[in-house]
Design a protein around this motif. Structure first.
Motif, PDB file in Angstrom:
ATOM      1  N   GLN A  37      41.899  77.360 -35.723  1.00  0.00           N
ATOM      2  CA  GLN A  37      41.568  76.719 -34.344  1.00  0.00           C
ATOM      3  C   GLN A  37      40.608  75.814 -34.219  1.00  0.00           C
ATOM      4  OE1 GLN A  37      43.039  78.089 -31.496  1.00  0.00           O
ATOM      5  NE2 GLN A  37      44.325  79.518 -32.354  1.00  0.00           N
ATOM      6  N   THR A  38      39.843  75.281 -35.439  1.00  0.00           N
ATOM      7  CA  THR A  38      39.038  74.302 -35.629  1.00  0.00           C
ATOM      8  C   THR A  38      39.185  73.085 -34.493  1.00  0.00           C
ATOM      9  OG1 THR A  38      38.086  75.276 -37.570  1.00  0.00           O
ATOM     10  CG2 THR A  38      37.462  72.824 -36.957  1.00  0.00           C
ATOM     11  N   TYR A  39      40.336  72.552 -34.883  1.00  0.00           N
ATOM     12  CA  TYR A  39      40.752  71.339 -34.020  1.00  0.00           C
ATOM     13  C   TYR A  39      40.965  71.517 -32.714  1.00  0.00           C
ATOM     14  CZ  TYR A  39      43.557  67.129 -32.503  1.00  0.00           C
ATOM     15  OH  TYR A  39      43.982  66.021 -31.890  1.00  0.00           O
ATOM     16  N   ASP A  40      41.464  72.420 -32.210  1.00  0.00           N
ATOM     17  CA  ASP A  40      41.551  72.755 -30.776  1.00  0.00           C
ATOM     18  C   ASP A  40      40.042  72.841 -30.130  1.00  0.00           C
ATOM     19  OD1 ASP A  40      44.103  72.695 -30.660  1.00  0.00           O
ATOM     20  OD2 ASP A  40      44.561  74.821 -30.998  1.00  0.00           O
ATOM     21  N   PHE A  41      39.315  73.770 -30.972  1.00  0.00           N
ATOM     22  CA  PHE A  41      37.937  74.047 -30.466  1.00  0.00           C
ATOM     23  C   PHE A  41      37.159  72.537 -30.102  1.00  0.00           C
ATOM     24  CE2 PHE A  41      33.487  74.522 -31.367  1.00  0.00           C
ATOM     25  CZ  PHE A  41      32.909  75.348 -30.289  1.00  0.00           C
ATOM     26  N   ILE A  42      37.116  71.706 -31.516  1.00  0.00           N
ATOM     27  CA  ILE A  42      36.517  70.377 -31.323  1.00  0.00           C
ATOM     28  C   ILE A  42      36.841  69.558 -30.200  1.00  0.00           C
ATOM     29  CG2 ILE A  42      35.940  68.334 -32.622  1.00  0.00           C
ATOM     30  CD1 ILE A  42      34.323  70.712 -33.591  1.00  0.00           C
ATOM     31  N   GLU A  43      38.291  69.585 -30.013  1.00  0.00           N
ATOM     32  CA  GLU A  43      38.598  68.834 -28.793  1.00  0.00           C
ATOM     33  C   GLU A  43      38.298  69.301 -27.645  1.00  0.00           C
ATOM     34  OE1 GLU A  43      43.280  69.639 -27.512  1.00  0.00           O
ATOM     35  OE2 GLU A  43      43.288  67.409 -28.020  1.00  0.00           O
ATOM     36  N   PHE A  44      38.015  70.774 -27.463  1.00  0.00           N
ATOM     37  CA  PHE A  44      37.348  71.379 -26.261  1.00  0.00           C
ATOM     38  C   PHE A  44      35.977  70.853 -26.137  1.00  0.00           C
ATOM     39  CE2 PHE A  44      35.264  74.816 -24.342  1.00  0.00           C
ATOM     40  CZ  PHE A  44      35.703  74.695 -23.107  1.00  0.00           C
ATOM     41  N   LYS A  45      35.290  71.014 -27.250  1.00  0.00           N
ATOM     42  CA  LYS A  45      33.848  70.493 -27.191  1.00  0.00           C
ATOM     43  C   LYS A  45      33.608  69.117 -26.783  1.00  0.00           C
ATOM     44  CE  LYS A  45      30.736  67.893 -29.689  1.00  0.00           C
ATOM     45  NZ  LYS A  45      30.557  66.799 -30.210  1.00  0.00           N
ATOM     46  N   ASP A  46      34.449  67.995 -27.398  1.00  0.00           N
ATOM     47  CA  ASP A  46      34.497  66.883 -26.463  1.00  0.00           C
ATOM     48  C   ASP A  46      34.800  66.738 -25.159  1.00  0.00           C
ATOM     49  OD1 ASP A  46      33.948  65.996 -29.239  1.00  0.00           O
ATOM     50  OD2 ASP A  46      36.149  65.484 -29.658  1.00  0.00           O
ATOM     51  N   PHE A  47      35.596  67.614 -24.841  1.00  0.00           N
ATOM     52  CA  PHE A  47      35.882  67.952 -23.167  1.00  0.00           C
ATOM     53  C   PHE A  47      34.658  68.198 -22.415  1.00  0.00           C
ATOM     54  CE2 PHE A  47      37.328  70.513 -19.709  1.00  0.00           C
ATOM     55  CZ  PHE A  47      38.176  69.778 -18.951  1.00  0.00           C
ATOM     56  N   MET A  48      34.162  69.268 -23.073  1.00  0.00           N
ATOM     57  CA  MET A  48      32.966  69.801 -22.443  1.00  0.00           C
ATOM     58  C   MET A  48      31.735  69.151 -22.262  1.00  0.00           C
ATOM     59  SD  MET A  48      33.909  72.596 -20.864  1.00  0.00           S
ATOM     60  CE  MET A  48      32.371  72.908 -20.517  1.00  0.00           C
ATOM     61  N   GLU A  49      31.900  67.959 -23.257  1.00  0.00           N
ATOM     62  CA  GLU A  49      30.656  67.201 -23.557  1.00  0.00           C
ATOM     63  C   GLU A  49      30.418  66.256 -22.114  1.00  0.00           C
ATOM     64  OE1 GLU A  49      29.120  63.468 -26.066  1.00  0.00           O
ATOM     65  OE2 GLU A  49      30.052  64.951 -27.103  1.00  0.00           O
ATOM     66  N   LYS A  50      31.728  65.918 -21.816  1.00  0.00           N
ATOM     67  CA  LYS A  50      31.747  65.034 -20.567  1.00  0.00           C
ATOM     68  C   LYS A  50      31.544  65.745 -19.186  1.00  0.00           C
ATOM     69  CE  LYS A  50      34.972  61.508 -22.344  1.00  0.00           C
ATOM     70  NZ  LYS A  50      34.798  62.139 -23.904  1.00  0.00           N
ATOM     71  N   VAL A  51      32.015  67.054 -19.328  1.00  0.00           N
ATOM     72  CA  VAL A  51      31.875  68.063 -18.210  1.00  0.00           C
ATOM     73  C   VAL A  51      30.382  68.495 -18.037  1.00  0.00           C
ATOM     74  CG1 VAL A  51      32.208  70.159 -17.230  1.00  0.00           C
ATOM     75  CG2 VAL A  51      34.231  68.913 -18.388  1.00  0.00           C
ATOM     76  N   TYR A  52      29.625  68.527 -18.933  1.00  0.00           N
ATOM     77  CA  TYR A  52      28.168  68.985 -19.028  1.00  0.00           C
ATOM     78  C   TYR A  52      27.283  67.830 -18.603  1.00  0.00           C
ATOM     79  CZ  TYR A  52      28.582  73.685 -21.011  1.00  0.00           C
ATOM     80  OH  TYR A  52      28.879  74.706 -20.874  1.00  0.00           O
TER      81      TYR A  52
END
Length: 263
Positions: A37-52
């Motif tokens: 799940q690492t790739y999916d999580f890193i993708e989500f991390k990049d998404f959340m960076e913009k949200v935060y």
């Protein structure tokens, strides 16, 4: 006389307000991600960076960090640590609601529809496991102007005050260890240091009561700090250090590298 008294009261109130505004409230999340799940999580991390970043602009939060664990825990326990910074305890406990998260996400990604945002957030929950969450308040810190950036190194030291030694341990960190860390910062051996206490009441079986954040600009500074020995400390100071060490149990040390810091 009344005017002088009024000015004095206002001055004290102003100082108290300034102190309250400077206090940091932090939520630590220790995150486990399965290898598939690492790739999916890193993708989500990049998404959340913009949200935060939107949440910071809206003054909902004061900052967000994303740390990658280097050592100190079994990889099966967790691999990442995130920190959300809040301005006060109420904001910290309320956190960011689901609807606020949706609104910030739509502001960060105007090309996505609400249904797409909700699906992305729902799918993200499947890519990670929240191993532990800790609500902390900063009660002491060094005087420094260190600016965290990608590659910054941190040692998160998890502490538990010895039974009956809660106040004695806090006094030791503030009166004995803080000056030691301040001196090391002035010698260029550290970037920053802060002492945190859990913000919620805990029972005797709690895993931690306190935490220290030891910040270094890189591995060179970290190892130089480890090798440094203060030859100028007196016998009395050494005794105070030894007494302070006995007032707590150092449960874990998590060495981590900063990947993202938003302020």
């Amino acid at each position: 006389m009344k005017k002088i008294l009024l000015l004095l009261v206002l001055g004290i109130w102003s100082l108290s307000l300034t102190h309250a505004q400077q206090t940091r409230y932090l939520v630590f999340e220790f995150i486990k991600v399965e290898s598939n799940q690492t790739y999916d999580f890193i993708e989500f991390k990049d998404f959340m960076e913009k949200v935060y970043r939107v949440a910071i602009n809206e003054k909902k939060i004061q900052g967000w960090d994303f740390w990658s664990l280097q050592s100190g825990a079994d990889p099966s326990e967790f691999q990442y640590i995130t920190i959300i910074y809040y301005k006060d305890p109420v904001s910290m406990m309320n956190g960011i609601s689901e609807e606020e998260m949706i609104r910030y996400s739509m502001a960060a990604f105007p090309d996505l529809k609400e249904a797409q945002i909700r699906e992305k957030i729902a799918n993200a929950a499947q890519s990670r496991d929240l191993a532990q969450r800790a609500y902390m308040v900063e009660i002491a810190s060094t005087k420094d102007n260190f600016q965290m950036k990608k590659g910054t190194l941190a040692s998160f030291d998890i502490m538990k005050a010895a039974e009956g030694q809660f106040q004695a341990y806090e006094n030791a960190e503030k009166e004995v260890f803080l000056p030691i860390h301040q001196k090391r910062i002035e010698k260029g051996l550290m970037g920053s240091w802060s002492f945190l206490r859990t913000a919620l009441p805990l029972g005797s079986e709690a895993k931690l009561t306190h935490m220290t954040m030891n910040i270094f600009k890189d591995y060179m500074q970290f190892f130089n700090n480890q090798q440094y020995e203060d030859m100028e400390s007196t016998a009395e100071q050494k005794a105070a250090v030894e007494k302070g060490l006995k007032a707590r149990d150092q449960k874990n040390i998590y060495l981590s590298t900063l990947e993202t810091a938003l302020r």
